[in-house]
Write a protein that holds these residues in place. Structure first.
Motif, short mmCIF file in Angstrom:
data_model
loop_
_atom_site.label_atom_id
_atom_site.label_comp_id
_atom_site.label_asym_id
_atom_site.label_seq_id
_atom_site.Cartn_x
_atom_site.Cartn_y
_atom_site.Cartn_z
N ILE A 65 0.84 -1.20 0.00
CA ILE A 65 0.00 0.00 0.00
C ILE A 65 0.88 1.25 0.00
O ILE A 65 0.60 2.22 -0.73
N GLY A 66 1.94 1.23 0.79
CA GLY A 66 2.84 2.37 0.82
C GLY A 66 3.46 2.67 -0.53
O GLY A 66 3.53 3.83 -0.96
N LEU A 67 3.88 1.64 -1.24
CA LEU A 67 4.50 1.83 -2.56
C LEU A 67 3.48 2.30 -3.59
O LEU A 67 3.77 3.20 -4.39
N LEU A 68 2.31 1.70 -3.60
CA LEU A 68 1.29 2.07 -4.57
C LEU A 68 0.77 3.49 -4.32
O LEU A 68 0.48 4.24 -5.26
N TYR A 69 0.68 3.86 -3.06
CA TYR A 69 0.27 5.23 -2.72
C TYR A 69 1.36 6.22 -3.14
O TYR A 69 1.08 7.26 -3.73
N ALA A 70 2.60 5.88 -2.85
CA ALA A 70 3.72 6.76 -3.20
C ALA A 70 3.83 6.96 -4.71
O ALA A 70 4.19 8.03 -5.18
N GLY A 71 3.50 5.92 -5.47
CA GLY A 71 3.58 5.99 -6.92
C GLY A 71 2.35 6.56 -7.60
O GLY A 71 2.29 6.62 -8.83
N GLY A 72 1.35 6.97 -6.83
CA GLY A 72 0.15 7.54 -7.42
C GLY A 72 -0.77 6.53 -8.08
O GLY A 72 -1.68 6.89 -8.82
N ILE A 73 -0.54 5.25 -7.80
CA ILE A 73 -1.31 4.19 -8.46
C ILE A 73 -2.55 3.81 -7.65
O ILE A 73 -3.56 3.38 -8.20
N LEU A 74 -2.49 4.00 -6.36
CA LEU A 74 -3.54 3.52 -5.45
C LEU A 74 -4.95 4.01 -5.80
O LEU A 74 -5.91 3.23 -5.75
N PRO A 75 -5.15 5.29 -6.16
CA PRO A 75 -6.51 5.76 -6.44
C PRO A 75 -7.22 4.98 -7.53
O PRO A 75 -8.46 4.91 -7.54
N TYR A 76 -6.46 4.40 -8.45
CA TYR A 76 -7.07 3.70 -9.58
C TYR A 76 -7.49 2.27 -9.23
O TYR A 76 -8.06 1.57 -10.07
N LEU A 77 -7.24 1.86 -7.99
CA LEU A 77 -7.58 0.50 -7.58
C LEU A 77 -8.90 0.43 -6.83
O LEU A 77 -9.34 -0.64 -6.46
N VAL A 78 -9.52 1.59 -6.60
CA VAL A 78 -10.81 1.63 -5.91
C VAL A 78 -11.79 2.46 -6.73
O VAL A 78 -11.39 3.26 -7.59
N ASP A 79 -13.08 2.28 -6.46
CA ASP A 79 -14.10 3.07 -7.15
C ASP A 79 -13.94 4.55 -6.80
O ASP A 79 -13.45 4.91 -5.72
N LYS A 80 -14.41 5.40 -7.72
CA LYS A 80 -14.24 6.84 -7.54
C LYS A 80 -14.79 7.32 -6.20
O LYS A 80 -14.18 8.15 -5.52
N GLY A 81 -15.95 6.81 -5.83
CA GLY A 81 -16.57 7.24 -4.58
C GLY A 81 -15.81 6.83 -3.34
O GLY A 81 -16.04 7.39 -2.26
N ASP A 82 -14.90 5.87 -3.47
CA ASP A 82 -14.13 5.37 -2.33
C ASP A 82 -12.74 5.97 -2.24
O ASP A 82 -11.99 5.66 -1.30
N ARG A 83 -12.37 6.79 -3.21
CA ARG A 83 -10.98 7.26 -3.28
C ARG A 83 -10.58 8.14 -2.11
O ARG A 83 -9.46 8.04 -1.60
N LYS A 84 -11.46 9.00 -1.67
CA LYS A 84 -11.13 9.88 -0.55
C LYS A 84 -10.83 9.07 0.70
O LYS A 84 -9.84 9.31 1.40
N GLU A 85 -11.68 8.09 0.99
CA GLU A 85 -11.48 7.24 2.17
C GLU A 85 -10.22 6.39 2.01
O GLU A 85 -9.46 6.19 2.98
N ALA A 86 -9.97 5.88 0.79
CA ALA A 86 -8.80 5.05 0.54
C ALA A 86 -7.50 5.85 0.75
O ALA A 86 -6.54 5.35 1.36
N LYS A 87 -7.48 7.09 0.27
CA LYS A 87 -6.29 7.93 0.45
C LYS A 87 -6.06 8.24 1.93
O LYS A 87 -4.92 8.21 2.41
#
Length: 211
Positions: free
Chosen positions: A159-181
């Motif tokens: 999760i740390g690597l995917l978040y750091a690389g800007g990839i994480l938001p694309y792994l969840v639905d748009k409505g869940d992105r704020k909570e995921a971040k």
């Protein structure tokens, strides 16, 4: 069990097309070198703080990539910060991404396919073959980000690597992105190497939309 580098690539690849999005393509190599440092730290071969990476055990390893990275750091005349080594290894470990993708194809995690792009040119793509492995990784990520389960070490690092690389938001639905971040920040706030990857990426690609 898959390595951290293999999990990063399996998640970052477009499952059907077998290529990377623009965001993933520009940042994935930083994630891979970050994963190398994370593995060396886990093996107690390096000590890491916010200002320096120090080699604590330079004995040979049964892994060529890790050994090459360890040798470079051990040969350095100065102690350098983590983000320096993430960027440095990205430049010096030639063919890192390609080599891991080929190994993953040999393990039947991916399919290796030649694609004709122009009359005289072709490219290689790697569609996901082991869909179950990819789904299992995504499930682990979603349980931590969206159901707030406690992560195991590898999932937290991923999760740390995917978040750091800007990839994480694309792994969840748009409505869940704020909570995921928000959850990703909580999980990675004290992870020195994940934050160093983020710093290295931001230094090269100043894109606040990633975060």
């Amino acid at each position: 069990m898959l390595t951290l580098m293999e999990e990063v690539l399996l998640i970052a690849l477009n499952e059907e097309k077998g290529n990377f999005s623009f965001t993933a393509s520009t940042c994935i190599d930083y994630c891979l070198t970050g994963a190398i440092l994370m593995e060396l730290e886990h093996l107690k071969r390096i000590r890491v703080d916010k200002k320096t990476v120090e080699v604590s055990d330079a004995r040979p390893l049964n892994n060529r990539r890790l050994e090459l990275a360890l040798h470079q750091m051990d040969s350095s005349k100065r102690h350098r910060p983590p983000d320096y080594w993430i960027s440095r290894l990205r430049s010096t470990l030639k063919g890192l991404r390609k080599g891991i993708l080929e190994e993953m194809a040999d393990k039947a995690l991916l399919r290796e396919e030649e694609q004709q792009t122009f009359i005289f040119f072709s490219s290689t793509r790697y569609p996901v073959r082991d869909e179950r492995a990819r789904k299992d990784i995504l499930d682990r990520i979603h349980r931590v980000l969206l159901r707030r389960e406690d992560p195991d070490r590898q999932t937290a690092k991923l999760i740390g690597l995917l978040y750091a690389g800007g990839i994480l938001p694309y792994l969840v639905d748009k409505g869940d992105r704020k909570e995921a971040k928000k959850r990703a920040k909580e999980v990675t706030k004290d992870d020195i190497l994940a934050n160093a990857v983020k710093k290295a990426v931001q230094a090269t690609y100043s894109n606040p939309a990633f975060y």
